[in-house]
Design a protein around this motif. Structure first.
Motif, PDB file in Angstrom:
ATOM      1  N   GLU A 154     -46.864   7.089  72.944  1.00 28.32           N
ATOM      2  CA  GLU A 154     -46.610   8.365  73.979  1.00 28.32           C
ATOM      3  C   GLU A 154     -47.615   7.610  75.042  1.00 28.32           C
ATOM      4  O   GLU A 154     -48.576   6.953  74.768  1.00 28.32           O
ATOM      5  N   PHE A 155     -47.082   7.683  76.143  1.00 27.86           N
ATOM      6  CA  PHE A 155     -47.934   7.440  77.226  1.00 27.86           C
ATOM      7  C   PHE A 155     -49.034   8.254  77.539  1.00 27.86           C
ATOM      8  O   PHE A 155     -48.795   9.631  77.326  1.00 27.86           O
ATOM      9  N   PRO A 156     -50.134   7.868  77.898  1.00 29.51           N
ATOM     10  CA  PRO A 156     -51.242   8.786  78.403  1.00 29.51           C
ATOM     11  C   PRO A 156     -50.900   9.787  79.409  1.00 29.51           C
ATOM     12  O   PRO A 156     -49.793   9.502  79.846  1.00 29.51           O
ATOM     13  N   GLN A 157     -51.604  10.944  79.779  1.00 30.29           N
ATOM     14  CA  GLN A 157     -51.421  11.866  80.656  1.00 30.29           C
ATOM     15  C   GLN A 157     -50.373  11.210  81.601  1.00 30.29           C
ATOM     16  O   GLN A 157     -49.300  11.674  82.133  1.00 30.29           O
ATOM     17  N   GLU A 158     -50.767  10.259  82.371  1.00 35.28           N
ATOM     18  CA  GLU A 158     -50.123   9.800  83.537  1.00 35.28           C
ATOM     19  C   GLU A 158     -49.545   8.534  83.224  1.00 35.28           C
ATOM     20  O   GLU A 158     -50.465   7.360  82.841  1.00 35.28           O
ATOM     21  N   PHE A 159     -48.181   8.168  83.528  1.00 33.99           N
ATOM     22  CA  PHE A 159     -47.732   7.042  83.637  1.00 33.99           C
ATOM     23  C   PHE A 159     -48.294   6.180  84.689  1.00 33.99           C
ATOM     24  O   PHE A 159     -48.398   6.907  85.758  1.00 33.99           O
ATOM     25  N   PRO A 160     -48.099   4.797  84.558  1.00 32.83           N
ATOM     26  CA  PRO A 160     -48.679   3.954  85.771  1.00 32.83           C
ATOM     27  C   PRO A 160     -47.596   4.085  86.986  1.00 32.83           C
ATOM     28  O   PRO A 160     -46.932   3.152  87.364  1.00 32.83           O
ATOM     29  N   PHE A 161     -47.649   5.361  87.712  1.00 36.44           N
ATOM     30  CA  PHE A 161     -46.473   5.406  88.686  1.00 36.44           C
ATOM     31  C   PHE A 161     -46.695   4.363  90.003  1.00 36.44           C
ATOM     32  O   PHE A 161     -45.537   4.118  90.485  1.00 36.44           O
ATOM     33  N   ASP A 162     -47.976   3.796  90.194  1.00 34.43           N
ATOM     34  CA  ASP A 162     -48.026   3.035  91.173  1.00 34.43           C
ATOM     35  C   ASP A 162     -47.005   1.750  91.046  1.00 34.43           C
ATOM     36  O   ASP A 162     -46.941   0.785  91.997  1.00 34.43           O
ATOM     37  N   LEU A 163     -46.688   1.429  89.666  1.00 30.79           N
ATOM     38  CA  LEU A 163     -46.123   0.231  89.385  1.00 30.79           C
ATOM     39  C   LEU A 163     -44.606   0.183  89.736  1.00 30.79           C
ATOM     40  O   LEU A 163     -43.731  -0.586  89.877  1.00 30.79           O
ATOM     41  N   VAL A 164     -44.028   1.543  89.887  1.00 29.90           N
ATOM     42  CA  VAL A 164     -42.540   1.594  90.190  1.00 29.90           C
ATOM     43  C   VAL A 164     -42.475   1.267  91.912  1.00 29.90           C
ATOM     44  O   VAL A 164     -42.908   1.929  92.524  1.00 29.90           O
ATOM     45  N   PRO A 165     -41.421   0.341  91.859  1.00 29.95           N
ATOM     46  CA  PRO A 165     -41.297   0.037  93.298  1.00 29.95           C
ATOM     47  C   PRO A 165     -40.989   1.401  94.212  1.00 29.95           C
ATOM     48  O   PRO A 165     -40.167   2.203  93.927  1.00 29.95           O
ATOM     49  N   GLU A 166     -41.552   1.249  95.239  1.00 30.33           N
ATOM     50  CA  GLU A 166     -41.381   2.216  96.404  1.00 30.33           C
ATOM     51  C   GLU A 166     -39.837   2.878  96.566  1.00 30.33           C
ATOM     52  O   GLU A 166     -39.114   1.664  96.674  1.00 30.33           O
ATOM     53  N   GLY A 167     -39.554   3.894  96.667  1.00 34.74           N
ATOM     54  CA  GLY A 167     -38.041   4.673  96.867  1.00 34.74           C
ATOM     55  C   GLY A 167     -37.334   4.150  95.444  1.00 34.74           C
ATOM     56  O   GLY A 167     -36.202   4.749  95.345  1.00 34.74           O
ATOM     57  N   GLN A 168     -37.610   3.628  94.470  1.00 35.11           N
ATOM     58  CA  GLN A 168     -36.665   3.645  93.322  1.00 35.11           C
ATOM     59  C   GLN A 168     -37.080   4.681  92.479  1.00 35.11           C
ATOM     60  O   GLN A 168     -38.056   5.165  91.941  1.00 35.11           O
ATOM     61  N   PRO A 169     -35.847   5.393  92.133  1.00 32.76           N
ATOM     62  CA  PRO A 169     -36.164   6.626  91.401  1.00 32.76           C
ATOM     63  C   PRO A 169     -36.645   6.353  89.986  1.00 32.76           C
ATOM     64  O   PRO A 169     -36.243   5.420  89.183  1.00 32.76           O
ATOM     65  N   LEU A 170     -37.567   7.150  89.390  1.00 31.44           N
ATOM     66  CA  LEU A 170     -38.089   6.762  87.969  1.00 31.44           C
ATOM     67  C   LEU A 170     -37.492   7.904  87.181  1.00 31.44           C
ATOM     68  O   LEU A 170     -37.449   9.085  87.464  1.00 31.44           O
ATOM     69  N   ILE A 171     -37.047   7.489  86.141  1.00 33.00           N
ATOM     70  CA  ILE A 171     -36.021   8.121  85.269  1.00 33.00           C
ATOM     71  C   ILE A 171     -36.652   8.135  83.827  1.00 33.00           C
ATOM     72  O   ILE A 171     -37.199   7.109  83.430  1.00 33.00           O
ATOM     73  N   CYS A 172     -36.962   9.447  83.253  1.00 36.00           N
ATOM     74  CA  CYS A 172     -37.673   9.506  82.041  1.00 36.00           C
ATOM     75  C   CYS A 172     -36.993  10.291  80.915  1.00 36.00           C
ATOM     76  O   CYS A 172     -36.620  11.384  81.387  1.00 36.00           O
ATOM     77  N   ASP A 173     -37.061   9.634  79.707  1.00 39.77           N
ATOM     78  CA  ASP A 173     -36.587  10.433  78.555  1.00 39.77           C
ATOM     79  C   ASP A 173     -37.777  11.167  77.983  1.00 39.77           C
ATOM     80  O   ASP A 173     -38.949  10.586  77.448  1.00 39.77           O
ATOM     81  N   MET A 174     -37.870  12.512  78.256  1.00 31.87           N
ATOM     82  CA  MET A 174     -38.985  13.245  77.722  1.00 31.87           C
ATOM     83  C   MET A 174     -38.665  14.128  76.613  1.00 31.87           C
ATOM     84  O   MET A 174     -39.490  15.081  76.201  1.00 31.87           O
ATOM     85  N   SER A 175     -37.621  13.802  75.909  1.00 32.57           N
ATOM     86  CA  SER A 175     -37.130  14.773  74.596  1.00 32.57           C
ATOM     87  C   SER A 175     -38.325  15.035  73.803  1.00 32.57           C
ATOM     88  O   SER A 175     -38.405  16.365  73.511  1.00 32.57           O
ATOM     89  N   SER A 176     -39.117  14.034  73.188  1.00 31.31           N
ATOM     90  CA  SER A 176     -40.001  14.622  72.152  1.00 31.31           C
ATOM     91  C   SER A 176     -41.645  15.055  72.702  1.00 31.31           C
ATOM     92  O   SER A 176     -42.249  15.264  71.690  1.00 31.31           O
TER      93      SER A 176
END
Lengths: 375, 375
Positions: free
Chosen positions: A164-186
């Protein structure tokens, strides 16, 4: 848990899984006649004002529980589980100029997601050396991130591998403007979500939220219908659903939506995310601390930094035979569904929102007893 | 129906719809503890022996009720409704040499089916002049039948337009060797099926069989995986599901499968298809006979030969205002969900397996009263 004829049951299933007794009792009480309507929820037209009220209340309670902004995002109760969204994502997002998505693979479920994307595109794997082992996440310096991808997909909690990712995903690594998509099922509804960082969050409900049959999908408005492939099948088509009356293009899984709604209201009542997050920490720490203190006997393979609060795989002396005995005796003690996923073996305790602390205590006590009796 | 505080309710919804009280009572009784397991069916892993037993029993009861041959056909409990199979059919059948299917369109649902096929192929419409009215089926001499099509698709009962094929479809018109595919959503399990004539029969369960969330799909073995497109999404992939443990590739809608199973067992107990078919005839005749005897006031637009036993659309003096009054007063008399589909207007009585004869009697009595009071 239930006091059955002989014993109290604690259900550690990875999903579908334990639900709060209060929710089940309410569903039971309302089974024949939903609040004076004279009919069961199962008998209601999905177009009836009664069922629309049920679905809208579920959405409202979900938005409040998760502190979802009032505007900017649509909430859907789709069928088909997270697996259907594995397909829907590339269909909805690769019809524009950008022709591929990128995937961070950290376990079996993110691998399943990229597999579906490969059927109609050439997705990029961000950490291509990950395959197979899945007990940590590579340092982000090793991530091969594309600025050209249409989206960035990852799985927040790998149910099978317990990563599991800790509290925060390293959001700053996602290129600007690129939608972040997450499977949070569990791990959905077990901690807050930084909604402004996400384009799409989806989750099969049958872990923390409700019974199987519903995939709660939160989709940012600007991603709906703007880059959709023309051949998108109806069931994947976010725009068709958004534009349909009360977002139901065809008949949804009405009863699972209703029960998920009962549970969303219940989770709000008992203290919401602050309570659920604190409990998840308290329950998982109890088990991890015991495993670590008994490391000559029990072991968890996951890098401490990425240990899941929801799904805890463990081995018993790394001995298949002993594990078979462990599982059999655990079951006799009312501790059920502790078998690891068939692809990885061993044992796994899934500790979702509805698992009481005393269930984890009972497990730890049994593990002590088993260890002492089987040295 | 339920004796609510004020009145007995008869639910004429087109689906989801009325279920037998005995089935609902059983689900209620077993809600907290399924047969001594200590857990609710909603809490069971879909891989647990308990749930596998539930799913296998449902399949066995379905096969017995419908007299399905022991070998040669797979039974699936898919998610996504019939609408998902609209997409799955061309994906599974158009990956070989034959690149198009042919569709007989007799109402809104068969039109929806061909619409999905058009996204990835160029299907042939067998009776292309049908569009719009849909109150009969053209003489078969007008059918433009292709011998080159990969399959022949039709809908046995059009829920919205109330058009149903008589007992037997004209099977001899289907070119030899061409699989016949049928959407039986709204008349499934109300009469026998000549299985040897069909390649695929699929049906959303939320009419005669169970709650929403399950699409029962019967697929002939030789059609699974043999002509599948390579880009077939997982959720449409009949072969992946057939090859998965107990035919569950991902988590199905477990609770709806369980309730459908209770109802399949119930339908067997009360006399099976001979009883259900006789009742469907008796109930629908009561209403049609009354409508025909009151033709100056009530009317059904469908060609007598193709009148549905399940869904009976009717007008009240072809007067929208009078119909609004009719619907309001019907509801006050406990006769609910009689509004016609929004695309056609008027009224519609859906009379599925679980609607008792006395419900139709109550409707006819109300219709008499309303007519006498509103001349």
């Amino acid at each position: 848990m239930v006091e059955s004829a002989t014993k109290k049951i604690f259900n550690f299933s990875a999903g579908p899984c334990v639900l709060p007794q209060e929710v089940l009792k309410q569903a039971q009480a309302e089974m024949l006649d939903w609040r004076g309507s004279g009919v069961s929820v199962m008998e209601m037209s999905h177009r009836s004002k009664e069922f629309i009220e049920i679905a809208e209340t579920a959405e409202r309670d979900f938005r409040e529980l998760m502190d979802l902004p009032k505007t900017g995002y649509q909430v859907f109760f789709f069928q088909g589980g997270a697996s259907m969204q594995f397909s829907a994502i590339p269909y909805n997002l690769l019809g524009g100029e950008k022709k591929f998505g990128q995937y961070l693979t950290t376990g079996a479920w993110s691998e399943s997601a990229i597999k579906e994307a490969k059927k109609i595109s050439s997705p990029v794997e961000i950490w291509p050396t990950s395959g197979g082992k899945f007990n940590t996440v590579a340092p982000s310096a090793d991530w091969q991130i594309s600025k050209e991808a249409a989206y960035f997909h990852y799985c927040d909690n790998e149910t099978i591998h317990g990563v599991e990712f800790p509290q925060e995903f390293p959001f700053d690594l996602v290129p600007e403007g690129q939608p972040l998509i997450c499977d949070m099922s569990s791990n959905f509804c077990s901690r807050p979500v930084s909604w402004d960082k996400y384009g799409v969050v989806y989750a099969g409900a049958q872990k923390n939220v409700g019974p199987a049959g519903v995939c709660i999908s939160v989709i940012r408005d600007d991603l709906i219908g703007t880059h959709m492939r023309k051949d998108t099948p109806l069931l994947f088509d976010w725009k068709q659903f958004r534009d349909a009356p009360t977002k139901m293009h065809n008949t949804p899984a009405c009863y699972p939506i209703y029960v998920a709604g009962l549970n969303l209201a219940y989770m709000k009542r008992i203290g919401g995310l602050p309570h659920l997050e604190a409990e998840a920490k308290r329950k998982s720490s109890l088990l991890y601390d015991f495993i670590d203190a008994s490391s000559e006997y029990y072991s968890n393979p996951v890098d401490v930094k990425y240990r899941s609060r929801m799904n805890i795989p463990f081995r018993v002396k790394k001995d298949d035979k002993l594990e078979a005995k462990f599982l059999k005796e655990a079951q006799e003690h009312g501790l059920i569904e502790l078998k690891g996923h068939r692809s990885v073996g061993g044992c796994r305790a899934s500790i979702y929102n509805a698992m009481p602390y005393e269930g984890v205590e009972a497990l730890v006590n049994f593990m002590k007893k088993f260890r002492d009796e089987n040295q």
